[in-house]
Design a protein around this motif. Sequence first.
Motif: not given
Length: 601
Positions: A238-243, A19-25, A196-198
């Motif tokens: 920042w919150d997770a939804a913002a990303a 999940d972290g990698l997906k967010r950093l893709e 890591i925001l979530p």
Amino acid sequence: MCGIVGYIGNQQAQPILLDGLKRLEYRGYDSAGIAVLRDGKISVRKCAGRIDQLRKLTDEKPLGGTVGIGHTRWATHGEPTDLNAHPHTDVKGDIAIVHNGIIENHVALRRHLEGQGCVFISQTDTEVAAHLIHTLYRGDMMAALRETIRTLSGSYALAVLNENEPDVLYCVRLGSPLVVGIGQGEMFLASDIPAILPHTRDVLILEDREIAVLRRDGVRVFDDLGNEKTPAPLHVSWDAAAAEKGGFAHFMLKEIYEQPEAVAKTLSAYVGADGFQPMLPGAPDRVEFIACGTAYHAGMAGAEYFAHLAGTESTAHIASEYRYRILFPRENQVVVAISQSGETADTLAALRKAREMGAHTAALTNTLGSTLDRTVEKSLLTYAGPEIAVASTKAYITQVETLLLMAMDLGLRNGSLTSDRVQALLSGLRELPEKMEAILQNRDFLQQYCDRHLHERLMFFIGRGMDYSLAMEAALKLKEISYLPCEAYAAGELKHGAIALISDDTPVIAICTQEALLEKTLSNLRETKARGAETICVCPQRFAQQASREADIVWPVPDADEMLLPLLVMLPMQLLAYSMAVAQGRDVDKPRNLAKSVTVE
Ligand code: G6P
């Protein structure tokens, strides 16, 4: 440029890493992998391709375990293949590492390690670090990492697993960002905050040459001499939804639509009931901007603002050029580095050069805690929230807005602007979000335009002064995500050569926000029309009638003060690039060959 994640806790590491990698893709996306430690054994899954590819692999052969590291790659050394993907291990496979950055002395080190019997299986510089740590490890991982710092040159962020220490995750950085996320009974590691925001918004930003030791119950940080440090955690707003995409087809489209809110937030951060918050200190008599890509275009606009509103000599420089240029220092000058990420290697190097020459330094960045944010005398933030799409939109708009505010603040202080003029501009700024919404609500015509013009050979964007900087940014957006060849030209320069390229399959878009230059730019547009080009003019409503005499098509935006129009006309240009990329079937958020943040030279 490459993304790193890490986890140590009581949950299964694999889904958290993926999940972290997906967010950093967005940082790199040509190959990916994870390593997980379980019962004292490291296992690796990695492959060429994107995170979804890796997910297929881990679905087939899952990795159990509660400690792990992961990586998404933007290849620098060696092609994007399964073997070159990270993590890399030493000969025995008891050390696994992921790496961002470039190890400059990897050739010499490789030779040396081969001499000691290490067998290399990839073409990467990273594998050198894996073997090196393994050979330096004699039961004391901290000592091995301190020696690693002394041995490696270049830039790196490393996360390391060691089978002999199954309940620890080590990491170290030099020149590439790393943040530790602090949880309850679990710790997270990432190269960038959105990953890591979530899980947590309390983060520790590592400094160069620091070694962090993550255990389930906490993190300890040491310098390269082994002295323990006590860095204070940062709380990220920042919150997770913002990303997240939030129902939009792409991050880029979502970020374009977030611009009215980002503009309002940035304005209220810098202008309160009692006037401007402190912006650029003092009263410099020269301001230089250094930046790359889109941020450089914001700097060009900033230079126009400083000249027009503060009567101050000002220039924008491409950071990768500035760092090797002969400079002519002046006592009372400020160098402002502009960077969405705050981690761009060329921008940071140019800033170092400015500092060495004795200039005062300031930063304009979207990333609190970034290297840039922490290394200047005065750091100003943009309040765009996390920007995930590689092509920058809301970060650029808020950069331009903040530069406008900086110029207004200085102009007011040095007597170039009256307070009435400043008040008029501020009330115009307060009306901007609504006008931006109006533009965003009506974008179907752009889709239709793009569907008809899918197969253009070449496209031109022209403008003068401020509008030239906007033309540059409009062209860059289109190139980055649709791959359509296009040129941005100072309108008056076109006839000195590039007009030879104009024919009936080269549309020309003129950006006209300044009354004094309108007639001039329109006459340049006329010259291209005479050579067969389809001509388009993007301008405020009040110029529309005059523009329609020269242009085949007029794309008007709501009227506003000339100084505010850049923030409006760029919206149809961003939407044009987006619509063209969609019509071409491009991967809008992850264009080929690019990375969101380029931390190598
Ligand atoms: C990369 C990106 C560009 C970006 C530039 C500067 O090249 O692909 O979109 O404008 O870096 O990034 P920065 O984070 O310094 O603004």
